[in-house]
Design a protein around this motif. Structure first.
Motif: not given
Length: 284
Positions: A200, A223, A228, A278-279
């Motif tokens: 990320a 991410d 992001g 991601s999240q």
């Protein structure tokens, strides 16, 4: 990028440090961090100065009047304040903490100031239900003693955006080398600290990248700039990141579907339930 000249402690002498007495340390989780009750940042600003950092386009940076990465605010008396806030928060219910959302808790000044270590010591005495430590620094291994005392309540998420040092140097020349991060992950895992790799943001990497990670972690989060940066990629574009890809002739890696290439490569050596996007990958 500003020049990197380090003193004997490994601290960039071109970074200016300030002391700041915070009024509060625990902030309500929101937006990308809605899975957490609180975020916690030991410092304001970050001397790693990554080119793609979304904080560059946030008010804390834009209105500072100094280039991102050239200044860091050190939060003084942070441990005493956290002890009070944490006990109050725990009395109200579940407490989950993301450390850190807008700085690296183990940037070089932590060698000297030990703000992050002091906060971990407080959390050992008053444990949150869950703590995620997000960093790209091998210095995190210094605090193995405290991390182990937190047991399964903690997860260390180590950012490893690529396996290629030339790519790392192009996008984040002041961040720790990739081999050092991988050694830190190996040490954490061997000691029994829960860990994950955060790719990320996704940067250009080799086909060998997944096999390099496989012995180190059982959990990987991907991410990118679009998912992001909190603005659908707009902050990233304002940071000039597309031009950095163009300088390398790797424009395709700046596209919204670029992460799929890395994801598909990871699937060759990781199970699908070990990979997160991601999240979800940063959630407790």
């Amino acid at each position: 990028m500003f020049p990197q000249r380090k003193n004997e402690e490994g601290i960039n002498v071109n970074v200016t440090f300030f002391s700041r007495q915070p009024k509060t340390l625990l902030h309500k989780g929101s937006g990308f961090l809605t899975d957490y009750t609180h975020s916690l940042n030991p410092y304001i600003g970050c001397s790693f100065a990554c080119s793609y950092c979304y904080v560059r386009q946030m008010p804390v940076s834009l209105f500072r009047g100094q280039d991102w990465g050239t200044w860091v605010d050190i939060k003084t008396d942070a441990a005493a304040l956290l002890a009070k806030e944490l006990q109050r928060a725990k009395a109200k219910g579940t407490v989950s903490i993301f450390m850190s959302s807008s700085t690296d808790p183990y940037q070089p000044i932590e060698y000297r100031e030990k703000v992050t270590r002091s906060l971990l010591a407080v959390m050992v005495e008053h444990p949150p239900d869950f703590l995620l430590v997000q960093t790209r620094s091998p210095l995190v291994t210094r605090d193995l003693d405290l991390l182990l005392r937190l047991g399964q309540r903690v997860r260390v998420s180590m950012t490893v955006e690529t396996d290629l040092e030339e790519i790392r140097r192009h996008f984040s020349p002041q961040a720790p080398p990739i081999p050092a991060r991988l050694r830190a992950l190996r040490e954490l895992a061997a000691a029994g600290v829960p860990t994950q790799v955060a790719i990320a943001p996704v940067l250009p990497s080799s086909e060998a990248f997944p096999a390099l990670l496989r012995p180190l972690v059982k959990r990987v989060c991907l991410d990118d700039f679009y998912m992001g940066d909190g603005s659908g990629g707009k902050r990233t574009k304002r940071n000039g990141i597309p031009s950095l890809f163009a300088e390398l002739g790797l424009e395709q890696w700046a596209e919204p579907d670029a992460y799929r290439l890395v994801y598909d490569r990871l699937l060759r050596v990781f199970a699908e339930d070990e990979l997160f996007i991601s999240q979800k990958g940063f959630a407790p």
